[in-house]
Design an enzyme around this catalytic site. Structure first.
Site, mmCIF file in Angstrom:
data_model
loop_
_atom_site.group_PDB
_atom_site.id
_atom_site.type_symbol
_atom_site.label_atom_id
_atom_site.label_comp_id
_atom_site.label_asym_id
_atom_site.label_seq_id
_atom_site.Cartn_x
_atom_site.Cartn_y
_atom_site.Cartn_z
ATOM 1 C CE LYS A 13 40.987 41.406 39.222
ATOM 2 N NZ LYS A 13 40.081 40.353 38.903
ATOM 3 N NE ARG A 88 35.857 44.201 42.567
ATOM 4 C CZ ARG A 88 36.745 43.512 42.803
ATOM 5 N NH1 ARG A 88 38.030 43.850 43.073
ATOM 6 N NH2 ARG A 88 36.728 42.213 42.617
HETATM 7 P P1 ADP Z 1 38.460 38.456 42.384
HETATM 8 O O1 ADP Z 1 40.020 38.572 42.614
HETATM 9 O O2 ADP Z 1 37.921 37.385 42.371
HETATM 10 O O3 ADP Z 1 37.971 39.482 41.472
HETATM 11 P P2 ADP Z 1 38.553 40.140 44.958
HETATM 12 O O4 ADP Z 1 39.895 39.497 45.939
HETATM 13 O O5 ADP Z 1 39.317 41.486 44.257
HETATM 14 O O6 ADP Z 1 38.094 39.217 43.907
HETATM 15 O O7 ADP Z 1 37.654 40.763 45.692
HETATM 16 C C1 ADP Z 1 36.780 40.093 46.549
HETATM 17 C C2 ADP Z 1 35.804 40.753 47.115
HETATM 18 O O8 ADP Z 1 36.212 41.817 47.902
HETATM 19 C C3 ADP Z 1 34.874 41.278 45.972
HETATM 20 O O9 ADP Z 1 33.866 40.492 45.640
HETATM 21 C C4 ADP Z 1 34.144 42.425 46.716
HETATM 22 O O10 ADP Z 1 33.205 41.918 47.717
HETATM 23 C C5 ADP Z 1 35.332 43.129 47.689
HETATM 24 N N1 ADP Z 1 36.130 44.059 47.225
HETATM 25 C C6 ADP Z 1 37.413 43.833 46.678
HETATM 26 N N2 ADP Z 1 37.711 45.030 45.968
HETATM 27 C C7 ADP Z 1 36.955 45.967 45.889
HETATM 28 C C8 ADP Z 1 36.457 46.995 45.514
HETATM 29 N N3 ADP Z 1 37.627 47.960 45.057
HETATM 30 N N4 ADP Z 1 35.213 47.917 45.980
HETATM 31 C C9 ADP Z 1 34.286 47.026 46.510
HETATM 32 N N5 ADP Z 1 34.545 45.866 47.098
HETATM 33 C C10 ADP Z 1 35.762 45.260 46.812
HETATM 34 P P1 ADP Z 2 41.714 37.145 39.862
HETATM 35 O O1 ADP Z 2 42.643 38.041 41.055
HETATM 36 O O2 ADP Z 2 41.629 38.183 38.735
HETATM 37 O O3 ADP Z 2 40.339 36.968 40.483
HETATM 38 P P2 ADP Z 2 43.561 34.920 40.174
HETATM 39 O O4 ADP Z 2 44.702 35.313 40.057
HETATM 40 O O5 ADP Z 2 43.106 34.594 41.608
HETATM 41 O O6 ADP Z 2 42.084 35.679 39.537
HETATM 42 O O7 ADP Z 2 43.190 33.611 39.321
HETATM 43 C C1 ADP Z 2 42.070 32.894 39.464
HETATM 44 C C2 ADP Z 2 42.356 31.263 39.298
HETATM 45 O O8 ADP Z 2 42.843 31.062 37.977
HETATM 46 C C3 ADP Z 2 43.468 31.024 40.330
HETATM 47 O O9 ADP Z 2 43.216 29.615 40.639
HETATM 48 C C4 ADP Z 2 44.657 30.773 39.335
HETATM 49 O O10 ADP Z 2 45.873 29.679 39.810
HETATM 50 C C5 ADP Z 2 44.278 30.425 38.046
HETATM 51 N N1 ADP Z 2 44.950 31.096 36.630
HETATM 52 C C6 ADP Z 2 45.461 32.180 36.736
HETATM 53 N N2 ADP Z 2 46.050 32.412 35.625
HETATM 54 C C7 ADP Z 2 45.789 31.274 34.852
HETATM 55 C C8 ADP Z 2 46.028 30.978 33.556
HETATM 56 N N3 ADP Z 2 46.608 31.778 32.774
HETATM 57 N N4 ADP Z 2 45.797 29.788 33.065
HETATM 58 C C9 ADP Z 2 44.981 28.886 33.855
HETATM 59 N N5 ADP Z 2 44.829 29.414 35.275
HETATM 60 C C10 ADP Z 2 44.950 30.481 35.605
#
Ligand code: ADP
Ligand code: ADP
Length: 216
Positions: A13, A88
């Site tokens: 994302k 979420r």
């Molecule tokens: P990821 O990209 O791995 O899905 P995020 O960066 O979006 O993780 O979120 C990291 C952490 O921040 C979550 O595990 C949660 O603790 C908190 N968080 C982010 N967005 C929300 C939300 N909409 N509601 C509640 N907690 C959130």
């Molecule tokens: P999210 O915000 O959904 O938690 P991230 O954008 O942070 O996910 O991506 C999680 C990890 O996967 C990062 O290390 C990113 O570089 C890698 N990643 C993202 N898109 C791809 C893809 N299409 N193929 C392989 N790795 C990816």
């Protein structure tokens, strides 16, 4: 365009949000990034959020919803936005509807990034983020030219505390229980679009932009 990105932790994302927001000239609003900035600045909000984030749990809705409400009121978000990581759960989705109603607006589209659990674990275990510009890298799938250093700004890369294997497992469960039901909710509302988010980053970006084109 008023857009929500949804998908499990590690689906890509944040990675795709950077490109999509630039393509459609809308601000990228990532609740995870806002929380992490507050944690590193040691604000009251950051102190509250930290313990939930470290455990891989959701920060309580009243805290998160108030923060998003404030952010969506800012001038740059009036004509459109990309929300990454919000809503979420069902109460957050309802709050988002209420906020948009107050402005006489509605969501245009919810883009689901579809990736299986094994790929999510591979992605999260190698994720690295730039301290300076926030760019997201992966040690194997999208490595910078010099390990540990951001190609874009020369900043130092770090691994998120919540990307430890124990926490990752829990975050995937939290997603399945609380966030995944939103996919059916938005499908029923007729605004869900899903794309295959596997394969190279650029291919996923192309699919995302093509899927969003009718709304942009
Ligand atoms: P990821 O990209 O791995 O899905 P995020 O960066 O979006 O993780 O979120 C990291 C952490 O921040 C979550 O595990 C949660 O603790 C908190 N968080 C982010 N967005 C929300 C939300 N909409 N509601 C509640 N907690 C959130
Ligand atoms: P999210 O915000 O959904 O938690 P991230 O954008 O942070 O996910 O991506 C999680 C990890 O996967 C990062 O290390 C990113 O570089 C890698 N990643 C993202 N898109 C791809 C893809 N299409 N193929 C392989 N790795 C990816």
């Amino acid at each position: 365009m008023r857009l929500v990105l949804v998908g499990p932790p590690g689906a890509g994302k944040g990675t795709q949000a950077q490109f999509i927001a630039a393509q459609f000239a809308i601000p990228k609003i990532s609740t995870g990034d806002i929380f992490r900035a507050n944690v590193s600045q040691g604000t009251e909000l950051g102190v509250t959020a930290k313990k939930y984030m470290e455990a891989g749990d959701l920060v309580p809705d009243e805290v998160t919803n108030a923060m998003v409400r404030e952010r969506l009121k800012e001038d740059d978000a009036v004509d459109g936005f990309l929300l990454d990581g919000f809503p979420r759960n069902q109460p957050q989705a309802e709050t988002l509807n209420e906020i948009l109603d107050e402005f006489g607006h509605q969501l245009d589209v919810v883009l689901e990034l579809v990736v299986d659990d094994e790929e999510v674990i591979r992605r999260l275990s190698g994720r690295r983020t730039c301290h300076t510009c926030g760019h997201i890298w992966h040690v194997d799938f999208d490595p910078p030219n010099h390990p540990g250093i951001c190609d874009h700004c020369g900043g130092e890369l770090f691994q998120r505390d919540d990307d430890r294997p124990e926490t990752v497992r829990h975050r995937i469960d939290v997603y399945a229980e609380q966030t995944a039901p939103l996919i059916a909710y938005y499908a029923e509302a007729g605004i869900l679009v899903g794309i295959d988010a596997t394969g190279p980053v650029d291919d996923v970006t192309e699919r995302a932009i093509a899927a969003l084109h009718p709304y942009g």
